[in-house]
Design a protein around this motif. Structure first.
Motif, short mmCIF file in Angstrom:
data_model
loop_
_atom_site.label_atom_id
_atom_site.label_comp_id
_atom_site.label_asym_id
_atom_site.label_seq_id
_atom_site.Cartn_x
_atom_site.Cartn_y
_atom_site.Cartn_z
N GLU A 237 -35.93 -50.59 100.31
CA GLU A 237 -34.87 -50.22 99.37
C GLU A 237 -33.70 -51.19 99.40
O GLU A 237 -33.12 -51.52 98.36
N SER A 238 -33.33 -51.63 100.59
CA SER A 238 -32.10 -52.41 100.70
C SER A 238 -32.27 -53.86 100.30
O SER A 238 -31.28 -54.54 100.04
N GLY A 241 -33.90 -52.93 96.04
CA GLY A 241 -33.34 -51.90 95.16
C GLY A 241 -34.47 -51.33 94.33
O GLY A 241 -35.52 -51.02 94.85
N HIS A 242 -34.26 -51.25 93.04
CA HIS A 242 -35.31 -50.76 92.16
C HIS A 242 -35.70 -51.83 91.15
O HIS A 242 -35.85 -51.57 89.96
N THR A 284 -26.41 -55.73 99.68
CA THR A 284 -26.88 -54.37 99.49
C THR A 284 -25.66 -53.46 99.43
O THR A 284 -24.71 -53.63 100.19
N CYS A 294 -29.92 -48.37 98.24
CA CYS A 294 -30.84 -48.98 97.29
C CYS A 294 -30.16 -49.68 96.12
O CYS A 294 -30.76 -49.81 95.06
#
Lengths: 597, 223
Positions: A237-238, A241-242, A284, A294
């Motif tokens: 996630e870090s 992200g997305h 992040t 995220c």
């Protein structure tokens, strides 16, 4: 342990008054945020009310677990886009400040201010303050100006939720945001704020959260925060992200390409998350209380200027390949979307539709105010976004109203090109791809074309529990419902059982659906896919084809209603379920409308 | 009054993040001599879990305002979490101790237990607060609703018995916080060079985003 009290801050913008209300009994039944808001909307917003009128409400909602399982704030209102139950979700500091101010059931905004205002909340000090010098400012400038001003005045750092010019101008899918990158985007909460002359909500809470058993909460929370399971999730996630969902979806006909006409085009190879990360990743960033942050804001300095922001699936997924762009181009477009303050997912469909209509001569350059709206043209797209936000020109003003109202302007021939469900854009998770599987969730959503409109998300948006933060909790406690249950008992001093949690989920889901039914949503008529979902096959990079068959869709819809949504075959809440869950008060309202089986 | 530490008894070895094994968060042995908490600001995400741990350790509640470590969110224009806590300055730079009107000062660095201490018996409390104004980073914390005296990072040795074990460092999910021997290059402490208010640190980080200004995500952007 004594049970905690839940306080709702009720603000009347018409009279510029406010009061704190004890809503503990309702929170025990519905939890907070969207759960509580169901009752507020049902009781306070008359059926048929104009969503852009003073009778609509806006609930800026938090719940008992906001800040413990991520920090999600849920905005609930009657949607200007669909006319049905509307909801937006954002993360970031505003939710935590409300919890720390001990408005742990959120803030309810009613009425309409006489002139532009912002809401100022510092613990018990609540004021409706003039915002005439903020009105007109784009998002980032609004948030920074207001935070700096309040910091100079008080020495405190406020959390600010604000709208941009699109909200002020009542674009029907205008959004609101927090820390710029956390956007409450869906279904026009920004327009609701704009219609109330509410430019921003600024909150500072210094009392600290009210928990029944702080030590127990900390014991549970620390387990999560220091768990290797959480650390493992954080690794992914870090860094990313997305940004990773888009490349995978685009290659496999899982995301819109060229107004959802294609299942693959070589342009998607340029939406590469590694390239974006290596060129532009700044750092992040995360939300209060989340141990697997995220957010991955980017910074780009180029010959075309410097840009900052964040690329995520929600703001870019339905936009980049759908308008024949890539991540490089989206670094310029995605932040403009949010500076102006509009939902990127809705725009992803609408702008692609406009490009398609332009190519086919259904709208002209003159309609677009002089813009040569070619596929993949960044400057033309940015010019169009600005015109939409300010409703300048025949086509942009029509696009600002959403698909269904735009048909009346563009004519019937524009319909076939529109890839929409319930009048809402559906560019993401191409609904024809059954492996990605969002055709049925979109088609059966009473909020309008939305992923995760089901029973489990109803629980999360009442608790609140961030869907991105919750996976480690699911693994540590066995399920999201169980994690929510143990945290609720510790935080609130309750003794909820597993069945209690199931009941709350279903109660909140049914109630939200009943709001839409009351406003005229009719599943047997409205729950459809666009014609192209049945008539236009898409093929992915490797030759796999996807399309829906009409009979298959009708059959699977019935199964989906009954087995995934606990509804009747017609997509309606069952009477015995409504009675068992204490919702039978909806029956005298819905029955005469023919909205119950 | 805190119990006197038994002379000659070794301080039990403290390790970071005792519960987190593997996945790049291996515990490291904590320093035995003078040490302080340091933050790698670029790793901090602004979650504030450190603040939750601190307030729980010292006050038994979760309340970020009661924490000795603070994390603030800034828009640079990109959102950024920026941390600050007492860096345990060397005596020559210890502005809080110098500002205290009490003799000896009620806020001081305890040479046996190796951290800052506020002697709540002798501190003049909320009517004074000269130490709070003196620290350039505002590392001396005040929270009127919870404490009659200012409070400062004591490296979680709450009863001043020599058991330093910073909970914030133990819990930081990013590995942004570390607990390290005080920088003593050539025998000279430079802790005060790390002593910056989060506002100041935020402005420095913002330089990385030149030519963006805080009020716009584009420059010249789309106007």
């Amino acid at each position: 342990m004594a049970e905690i009290q839940f306080r709702l801050l009720e603000v009347d913008l018409t009279h510029e008054t406010s009061r704190a209300i004890d809503v503990t009994a309702d929170v025990k039944k519905y939890l907070g945020a969207r759960g509580l808001a169901n009752k507020l909307i049902w009781d306070l917003v008359p059926a048929g009310a104009d969503p852009l009128g003073p009778e609509n409400i806006l609930h800026v909602g938090v719940g008992p677990l906001t800040g413990l399982i991520g920090t999600k704030t849920i905005l609930s209102f009657k949607s200007p886009l669909t006319g049905w139950a509307g909801r937006s979700a954002c993360s970031g500091y505003i939710g935590e400040e409300m919890v720390k101010a001990q408005y742990n059931a959120g803030i309810l905004v009613k009425g309409k201010a006489r002139r532009p205002v912002y809401l100022y909340v510092w613990d018990d000090k609540v004021e409706v303050r003039p915002a005439s010098d903020l009105w007109g400012k784009w998002k980032q400038e609004t948030e920074v100006t207001l935070r700096d001003r309040l910091n100079k005045e008080t020495g405190e750092m406020f959390g600010v939720l604000c709208i941009g010019p699109a909200g002020e101008n009542l674009v029907r899918y205008a959004n609101a945001s927090v820390e710029f990158v956390h956007s409450a985007s869906k279904w026009g909460c920004g327009a609701v704020m704009g219609s109330k002359n509410l430019k921003a909500v600024a909150v500072r809470g210094t009392k600290g959260p009210a928990y029944a058993d702080h030590r127990k909460v900390w014991e549970l929370f620390k387990t999560y925060a220091t768990s290797p399971i959480t650390a493992l999730r954080k690794i992914d996630e870090s860094r990313w992200g997305h940004t990773t969902s888009m490349p995978s979806l685009l290659r496999y006909a899982g995301e819109g390409i060229k107004n959802n006409h294609l299942g693959y085009h070589e342009i998607v190879e340029k939406s590469n998350h590694l390239e974006h990360n290596l060129k532009y990743f700044a750092w992040t960033d995360g939300c209060p209380g989340c141990a697997a942050s995220c957010f991955v804001p980017f910074f780009k300095n180029s010959e075309r200027g410097a840009f900052g922001g964040e690329i995520r699936h929600d703001n870019c997924g339905g936009f980049n390949a759908n308008t024949m762009m890539d991540f490089e181009k989206m670094t310029e477009v995605s932040s403009l979307e949010n500076e102006l303050g509009m939902d990127g997912e809705e725009l992803g469909g609408l702008v692609a539709w406009a490009m398609d209509l332009y190519e086919h001569g259904i709208i002209t350059r003159e309609d677009l105010g002089g813009i040569d709206l070619r596929w993949g043209d960044v400057d033309a797209t940015c010019a169009l976004l600005k015109k939409i936000a300010y409703k300048e020109g025949r086509a942009p003003a029509a696009l600002a109203e959403g698909y269904r109202r735009a048909y009346e302007v563009f004519g019937e021939q524009s319909r076939w090109y529109a890839f929409e469900v319930h009048g809402c854009a559906a560019p993401t998770y191409d609904i024809r791809n059954k492996k990605v599987g969002n055709g049925l969730p979109f088609a059966t959503s009473h909020n309008g074309a939305r992923i995760g409109a089901g029973v489990d998300i109803a629980l999360r948006e009442a608790a609140t529990a961030c869907s991105f933060a919750i996976p480690p909790f699911e693994q540590i406690w066995g399920s999201g419902e169980e994690a929510i249950r143990v945290f609720l008992n510790a935080a609130c001093g309750w003794n909820l059982t597993t069945d209690d949690i199931k009941d709350i989920s279903l109660r909140d889901y049914y109630f939200n659906r009943c709001i839409s039914l009351r406003e005229g949503y009719c599943p047997s008529v409205d729950d459809q896919l666009p014609p192209r979902a049945f008539d236009e096959t898409i093929t992915d990079k490797y030759g796999k084809k996807w399309v829906w068959d009409r009979a298959e869709f009708e059959e699977q819809k019935k199964i989906y209603y009954q087995h995934y949504l606990n509804l009747t075959e017609k997509g309606l809440p069952p009477r015995e379920g409504l009675a068992r869950l204490g919702l039978d008060f909806v029956v005298p309202v819905l029955e005469p409308m023919g909205a119950l089986d | 009054m805190p119990e006197a530490r038994e002379a000659g008894k070794p301080v039990p070895e403290q390790r970071s993040r005792p519960q987190a094994e593997g996945w790049g968060k291996e515990p490291y042995p904590y320093p035995k001599g003078p040490a302080a908490i340091e933050c790698d600001e670029m790793k901090c995400v602004g979650c504030g879990i450190c603040q939750m741990a601190c307030s729980m350790q010292h006050f038994g509640v979760i309340n970020k305002e009661l924490a000795r470590i603070q994390v603030r969110k800034y828009l640079l224009p990109l959102p950024k979490g920026v941390q600050m806590t007492c860096v345990q300055c060397a005596e020559e730079e210890r502005e809080c101790q110098k500002a205290c009107p009490q003799a000896p000062p009620a806020v001081y660095f305890d040479r046996d237990t190796l951290h800052m201490v506020v002697d709540v018996e002798r501190c003049l409390g909320l009517s004074c607060l000269l130490c709070v104004d003196a620290c350039p980073a505002r590392a001396m914390r005040v929270y009127r609703a919870g404490s009659d005296t200012p409070f400062v990072c004591d490296l979680c040795d709450t009863d001043n018995s020599g058991q330093r074990d910073p909970q914030c460092v133990n819990v930081c999910p990013c590995g942004a916080l570390s607990y390290k021997s005080i920088s003593a290059r050539f025998g000279y402490s430079i802790q005060d060079l790390l002593r910056k208010h989060p506002d100041e640190k935020a402005d420095l980080i913002a330089r990385r985003l030149y030519p963006l200004t805080k009020t716009s995500m584009g420059n010249p952007g789309w106007r």
